[in-house]
Design an enzyme around this catalytic site. Structure first.
Site, short mmCIF file in Angstrom:
data_model
loop_
_atom_site.label_atom_id
_atom_site.label_comp_id
_atom_site.label_asym_id
_atom_site.label_seq_id
_atom_site.Cartn_x
_atom_site.Cartn_y
_atom_site.Cartn_z
N LYS A 268 0.85 -1.20 0.00
CA LYS A 268 0.00 0.00 0.00
C LYS A 268 0.88 1.25 0.00
O LYS A 268 2.10 1.17 0.28
CB LYS A 268 -0.90 0.00 1.24
CG LYS A 268 -0.14 0.12 2.57
CD LYS A 268 -1.05 -0.18 3.76
CE LYS A 268 -0.27 -0.09 5.06
NZ LYS A 268 -1.02 -0.69 6.19
N TYR B 190 15.70 30.92 6.04
CA TYR B 190 14.52 31.56 6.61
C TYR B 190 14.62 31.66 8.12
O TYR B 190 15.01 30.71 8.79
CB TYR B 190 13.26 30.76 6.28
CG TYR B 190 12.79 30.87 4.86
CD1 TYR B 190 12.37 32.09 4.32
CD2 TYR B 190 12.72 29.74 4.05
CE1 TYR B 190 11.91 32.18 3.01
CE2 TYR B 190 12.26 29.81 2.74
CZ TYR B 190 11.85 31.04 2.23
OH TYR B 190 11.39 31.13 0.95
C1 LIG Z 1 -0.30 -1.65 6.92
C2 LIG Z 1 -0.92 -2.91 7.36
C3 LIG Z 1 -0.16 -4.06 7.57
C4 LIG Z 1 1.35 -4.05 7.51
O1 LIG Z 1 1.90 -3.53 8.70
P1 LIG Z 1 3.49 -3.45 8.88
O2 LIG Z 1 3.72 -2.97 10.26
O3 LIG Z 1 3.98 -2.48 7.87
O4 LIG Z 1 4.00 -4.83 8.63
C5 LIG Z 1 -0.82 -5.24 7.87
N1 LIG Z 1 -2.16 -5.27 7.96
C6 LIG Z 1 -2.94 -4.18 7.80
C7 LIG Z 1 -4.41 -4.28 7.93
C8 LIG Z 1 -2.33 -2.97 7.50
O5 LIG Z 1 -3.11 -1.87 7.34
#
Ligand SMILES: *Cc1c(COP(=O)(O)O)cnc(C)c1O
Length: 386
Positions: free
Chosen positions: A42, A272
């Protein structure tokens, strides 16, 4: 009209696909080959490039991919990625047809979503696999344990859906102090599984574990693990140092080049707000990266970069497109020298966790935040099949 080729600004992210593959193999060996492996890609694979990372992982033998959005899954399908894809964020109204057409598997946590998907599946003469999401303590998405039985009964009425997975998500699997809470989540998950089994439903995929769950809590591995962060080498702030764990390599590094070098006087200010005032005659190198690239303004005054084998402080306020580094202690900094903002040179390293600490965040937010303006340069890609 012809397109004129031109050289982009020399600021880029190297994505080491061999390191990604090595991490995948190390984690798989650590967890055990019999457990299915879902790689979470993702958010553009936590900033690393979803299509390229997915191709690498598929060629290395990953079983499933996980995305947050249906849009992300569609991008992968369009790139020819054919393994099963779990849409962790569920299915929104209007996404039923694409779920069926692209053969995607949604997490389901609202009965209305199941009913709409079922209706569309009936029209299409399709059978759609779904994974039910139970909330065991995260309190975000998922059906609470006390409502889960009724939810299962309602989804079971959807004749064109097949319940083939049960999932939940940990809130604090990385926190050794929260062991009791994490055990409670595992117990609650077992109860939800019992609810399914009591109704004669035995899902193929039983998955609770994220990165810290899979490494620290073997009982949570079920029949599949959902691994994100550690695949990208981002273990520092999700896996406690003291627990046995696979060796991981960082996958992303962010690099740029010195644009300008100038000598300034004692008392001169830089940037800045004049946040840096030279305490001595100084040499300042200007580097073309800034907060629009995801090099966060909050780093100002707290981080270092690597130039010619040395750690040098990033000084003054980070601007939208520029930073300034103090290279006074280097004898030979010059225009065009490589600057490592994230990653390593021969001697030193700056990790995503190092950067994250300075803004009270975690490494995931750093790599996710490296913006689209920073081109990804895929290295060691020989293993990637077309
Ligand atoms: C993002 C996510 C994961 C992965 O988590 P990590 O800590 O990056 O391994 C697993 N399950 C769900 C539902 C997630 O949203």
């Amino acid at each position: 009209m012809r397109d004129i080729a031109f050289t982009p600004r020399p600021t880029w992210a190297d994505i080491d696909l061999a390191a990604l593959e090595a991490n995948f193999r190390a984690i798989k060996a650590f967890i055990g080959d019999e457990i299915k492996f879902l790689a979470v890609v993702k958010a553009n694979a936590y900033g690393h490039g979803a299509v390229e990372c997915s191709r690498t992982l598929v060629s290395a033998g990953v079983d499933w991919l996980g995305v947050a959005l249906v849009e992300e899954a569609v991008e992968l399908r369009s790139a020819g990625v054919n393994v099963p894809i779990l849409c962790l964020g569920g299915v929104w109204p209007g996404q039923e047809e694409i779920i069926i057409d692209k053969d995607l598997t949604p997490a389901i946590f609202r009965i209305e979503d199941a009913q709409r998907l079922d209706a569309r599946a009936k029209e299409a003469g399709a059978m759609v696999n779904v994974h039910l999401k139970v909330d065991t303590g995260m309190g975000r998405v998922g059906v609470r344990g006390d409502a889960f039985g009724a939810f299962v009964d309602a989804v079971s009425e959807c004749r064109n859906l097949r319940i083939d997975g049960l999932m939940s998500h940990f809130a604090s699997a990385d926190d050794t102090e929260a062991l009791e809470f994490t055990m409670g989540q595992m117990n609650c998950f077992d109860d939800a599984l019992a609810v399914l089994i009591a109704r004669g439903i035995e899902p193929t995929f039983i998955d609770l574990a994220n990165s810290p769950g899979a490494i620290c809590h073997p009982r949570s591995r079920g029949t599949m693990v959902r691994i994100g962060g550690i695949l990208y080498g981002l273990g520092d702030d999700v896996i406690p140092r003291e627990v046995p764990q696979p060796g991981l390599l960082p996958v992303m590094s962010v690099r740029s080049k010195v644009a300008l070098v100038k000598d300034i006087q004692r008392g001169d200010s830089v940037g800045y707000g004049r946040r840096f005032i030279a305490k001595r005659p100084s040499t300042i190198a200007t580097v073309p990266i800034g907060y629009h690239d995801g090099y966060r303004r909050g780093f100002s005054g707290h981080v270092e970069a690597l130039v010619n084998g040395f750690r040098v402080p990033v000084v003054g306020a980070i601007s939208m497109d520029w930073i300034t580094v103090d290279v006074t202690d280097l004898s030979d900094a010059k225009v065009g020298d490589e600057v490592v903002l994230l990653g390593r040179d021969a001697k030193n390293a700056v990790s995503a966790a190092d950067l994250a600490k300075t803004i009270n965040s975690i490494s995931y937010e750093i790599t996710c935040g490296i913006s689209a303006r920073v081109p990804r340069n895929y290295i060691n890609a020989d293993n990637v099949l077309d």
